[in-house]
Design a protein around this motif. Structure first.
Motif, mmCIF file in Angstrom:
data_model
loop_
_atom_site.group_PDB
_atom_site.id
_atom_site.type_symbol
_atom_site.label_atom_id
_atom_site.label_comp_id
_atom_site.label_asym_id
_atom_site.label_seq_id
_atom_site.Cartn_x
_atom_site.Cartn_y
_atom_site.Cartn_z
ATOM 1 N N SER A 183 8.835 11.812 6.760
ATOM 2 C CA SER A 183 8.655 11.109 5.486
ATOM 3 C C SER A 183 9.969 10.835 4.796
ATOM 4 O O SER A 183 10.040 10.001 3.900
ATOM 5 N N CYS A 184 11.031 11.557 5.165
ATOM 6 C CA CYS A 184 12.344 11.493 4.508
ATOM 7 C C CYS A 184 12.315 12.193 3.148
ATOM 8 O O CYS A 184 13.131 11.916 2.282
ATOM 9 N N TYR A 206 -2.739 3.487 -5.587
ATOM 10 C CA TYR A 206 -2.201 3.716 -4.249
ATOM 11 C C TYR A 206 -3.235 4.457 -3.411
ATOM 12 O O TYR A 206 -3.984 5.291 -3.925
ATOM 13 N N THR A 207 -3.251 4.149 -2.140
ATOM 14 C CA THR A 207 -4.056 4.924 -1.212
ATOM 15 C C THR A 207 -3.217 5.209 0.021
ATOM 16 O O THR A 207 -2.279 4.469 0.336
ATOM 17 N N THR A 208 -3.527 6.288 0.696
ATOM 18 C CA THR A 208 -2.748 6.728 1.856
ATOM 19 C C THR A 208 -3.652 6.808 3.076
ATOM 20 O O THR A 208 -4.782 7.282 3.000
ATOM 21 N N ILE A 209 -3.116 6.341 4.190
ATOM 22 C CA ILE A 209 -3.823 6.411 5.471
ATOM 23 C C ILE A 209 -3.025 7.323 6.392
ATOM 24 O O ILE A 209 -1.806 7.154 6.545
ATOM 25 N N ILE A 210 -3.691 8.285 6.968
ATOM 26 C CA ILE A 210 -3.023 9.176 7.915
ATOM 27 C C ILE A 210 -3.875 9.302 9.171
ATOM 28 O O ILE A 210 -5.094 9.462 9.099
ATOM 29 N N ILE A 211 -3.216 9.199 10.309
ATOM 30 C CA ILE A 211 -3.881 9.225 11.614
ATOM 31 C C ILE A 211 -3.783 10.635 12.191
ATOM 32 O O ILE A 211 -2.752 11.294 12.070
ATOM 33 N N ASP A 239 -7.809 -11.207 5.996
ATOM 34 C CA ASP A 239 -6.802 -10.154 5.973
ATOM 35 C C ASP A 239 -6.157 -10.055 4.590
ATOM 36 O O ASP A 239 -5.766 -11.067 4.001
ATOM 37 N N VAL A 240 -6.052 -8.835 4.086
ATOM 38 C CA VAL A 240 -5.311 -8.609 2.845
ATOM 39 C C VAL A 240 -4.084 -7.731 3.080
ATOM 40 O O VAL A 240 -3.181 -7.679 2.252
ATOM 41 N N PHE A 241 -4.052 -7.036 4.248
ATOM 42 C CA PHE A 241 -2.890 -6.198 4.575
ATOM 43 C C PHE A 241 -2.936 -5.881 6.059
ATOM 44 O O PHE A 241 -4.002 -5.576 6.599
ATOM 45 N N THR A 242 -1.781 -5.955 6.716
ATOM 46 C CA THR A 242 -1.672 -5.554 8.120
ATOM 47 C C THR A 242 -0.377 -4.790 8.324
ATOM 48 O O THR A 242 0.596 -4.947 7.565
ATOM 49 N N ALA A 243 -0.342 -3.953 9.336
ATOM 50 C CA ALA A 243 0.869 -3.211 9.693
ATOM 51 C C ALA A 243 0.791 -2.842 11.164
ATOM 52 O O ALA A 243 -0.295 -2.551 11.689
ATOM 53 N N ASP A 244 1.932 -2.854 11.814
ATOM 54 C CA ASP A 244 2.014 -2.497 13.230
ATOM 55 C C ASP A 244 2.729 -1.169 13.408
ATOM 56 O O ASP A 244 3.472 -0.712 12.536
ATOM 57 N N LEU A 272 0.891 6.594 5.730
ATOM 58 C CA LEU A 272 1.279 5.283 5.220
ATOM 59 C C LEU A 272 0.624 5.100 3.857
ATOM 60 O O LEU A 272 -0.593 5.116 3.735
ATOM 61 N N THR A 273 1.449 4.939 2.817
ATOM 62 C CA THR A 273 0.945 4.731 1.468
ATOM 63 C C THR A 273 0.965 3.241 1.139
ATOM 64 O O THR A 273 1.978 2.569 1.342
ATOM 65 N N ILE A 274 -0.155 2.733 0.637
ATOM 66 C CA ILE A 274 -0.329 1.305 0.384
ATOM 67 C C ILE A 274 -0.614 1.088 -1.100
ATOM 68 O O ILE A 274 -1.454 1.782 -1.689
ATOM 69 N N ASP A 275 0.088 0.137 -1.686
ATOM 70 C CA ASP A 275 -0.145 -0.239 -3.079
ATOM 71 C C ASP A 275 -1.354 -1.171 -3.130
ATOM 72 O O ASP A 275 -1.308 -2.308 -2.664
ATOM 73 N N VAL A 276 -2.461 -0.675 -3.685
ATOM 74 C CA VAL A 276 -3.677 -1.488 -3.773
ATOM 75 C C VAL A 276 -3.915 -2.000 -5.191
ATOM 76 O O VAL A 276 -4.976 -2.550 -5.488
ATOM 77 N N SER A 277 -2.907 -1.826 -6.053
ATOM 78 C CA SER A 277 -3.090 -2.222 -7.450
ATOM 79 C C SER A 277 -3.286 -3.722 -7.602
ATOM 80 O O SER A 277 -3.867 -4.180 -8.599
#
Length: 411
Positions: free
Chosen positions: A60-61, A343-348, A367-372, A380-385
């Motif tokens: 995460s740094c 914000y919401t966070t996705i963790i695998i 699509d409203v958001f994609t990431a590779d 991964l934290t995503i700004d959903v505001s």
């Protein structure tokens, strides 16, 4: 599935695995308990994976020690979701040396970024006299001698004193990180002689302050034109610019890269190793961490555009300290908080495959958001505001399957 072995067989198997692993796998500070730090962010290293050739460090740094405040620095640490690739077969560079760039040049053992001595500014933007970050930015360092960059990347330009006991002169300092050429970075103390004998001593830099009265020449003897002159020393004291220092071969223990070939406790057969440099009072000494060039060759992936976000394109094993390796045979992920407004966070799941694709769609399938290249165990934290209130679908796809979960945004 995880391998399960009963009783003494677990210890025997773990010991065998440990014997086959090197310090490039075992020296990292793994967060095995979900510990959070600044801003509620996961700390230290989230996952270490390895093959015969590479180690992949997911981080995460954000360190596990307390950080902040940063006087005069408006930036805020943010999780970087780095996946660093460290070669297990580092090689000396016999060709054109590679400069240590601005930004991360290596990674400390807790996943925090190593920066060199430069800040991003030069005198009159002429790219000749480069500001010394320790002098110019030092007032914004916290008690651990770190601060966040504009992108939220927390980092140390010099000795990370909260990471280890940098005052302990009784024994060889530990490995406190790895350079991106694959060679280890040690604390300030090492064996007096490169063959591992002579007791313990503080590693001395071979750089010194130049004896100059004006800034009309460079350390290599280059005579500058008047348009390239630096400011007067009366205006900016010696040390304000990194060009105020010069390298004198064999002045200290270390070379121009701030390292040496030597025996260390973790490398009894010898290795090239970098050292952080301090004076007798414990004050950082130029070039502080690595010098302005790497000793070794630099594999692609860690520096340059999108550096530090490697995909994993080979079969790897997940390192489990004091245990057995995990096979990657399940695929789960979590979304939290859910519902969310900001914000919401996705963790695998840590045992999932690497290089997962993320797609968030609205109820109409747009699509409203994609990431590779999402990696397991790296949140991964995503700004959903800016998302409209309503229902969304989060789809994660790995090499075998796709999983879908519902996400709710409430305003």
């Amino acid at each position: 599935m995880k391998l399960k072995i009963i009783g003494f067989l677990v210890l025997a198997f773990a010991s065998t695995c440990q014997a086959q692993l090197g310090p490039d796998v075992t020296s990292w500070i793994l967060n095995t308990t979900g510990k959070t730090g600044y801003g509620g962010l996961l700390t230290n290293i989230q996952q270490v994976q390895y093959s015969a050739d590479n180690v992949y460090v997911s981080a995460s740094c954000v360190p596990g020690y307390n950080i902040g405040p940063w006087p005069g620095n408006p930036n805020t640490p943010r999780a970087q979701n780095f996946v660093y690739k460290i070669t297990r077969h580092p090689q000396a560079n016999t060709g054109v040396l590679v400069a240590t760039p601005l930004g991360h040049i290596g990674v400390w053992s807790n996943g925090v970024s190593v920066f060199n001595a430069k800040d991003a500014m030069s005198y009159q933007n002429a790219d000749v006299w480069h500001q010394n970050a320790i002098v110019v930015e030092g007032s914004s360092f916290d008690n651990c001698l770190g601060h966040p960059a504009p992108n939220g990347e927390y980092h140390h330009h010099l000795n990370p004193r909260c990471l280890y006991d940098s005052k302990d002169s009784s024994k060889h300092s530990p490995i406190i990180g790895y350079s991106f050429d694959g060679f280890p970075i040690y604390g300030a103390y090492g064996f007096a002689k490169t063959d591992g004998t002579g007791g313990i001593t503080r590693m001395r830099s071979s750089y010194r302050m130049r004896n100059i009265t004006d800034r009309t020449t460079l350390a290599d003897g280059t005579v500058l034109t008047s348009t390239k002159y630096g400011p007067s020393i009366a205006t900016k004291a010696l040390g304000y610019y990194i060009e105020d220092f010069e390298y004198i071969k064999d002045l200290g223990d270390l070379d121009e890269h701030n390292g040496r070939n030597c025996i260390t406790p973790e490398y009894p057969a010898g290795t090239y190793a970098y050292f952080v440099t301090l004076d007798e009072t414990g004050t950082a000494v130029y070039p502080y961490t690595l010098g302005l060039t790497y000793y070794g060759t630099i594999p692609a992936g860690n520096i340059g555009p999108n550096g530090g976000h490697n995909s994993v394109s080979e079969t790897v094993t997940t390192y489990i300290p004091n245990g057995v390796a995990e096979s990657q045979d399940k695929f789960h992920f979590a979304i939290y908080p859910n519902p969310s407004s900001y914000y919401t966070t996705i963790i695998i799941d840590p045992s999932s495959h690497n290089n997962v694709h993320l797609r968030i769609t609205d109820v109409w399938g747009s699509d409203v958001f994609t990431a590779d290249n999402l990696q397991p165990a790296v949140p991964l934290t995503i700004d959903v505001s800016k998302f409209a209130s309503g229902e969304y679908f989060v789809t994660l796809t790995d090499s075998r399957e796709a999983l879908v979960q519902r996400m709710i945004v409430k305003k």
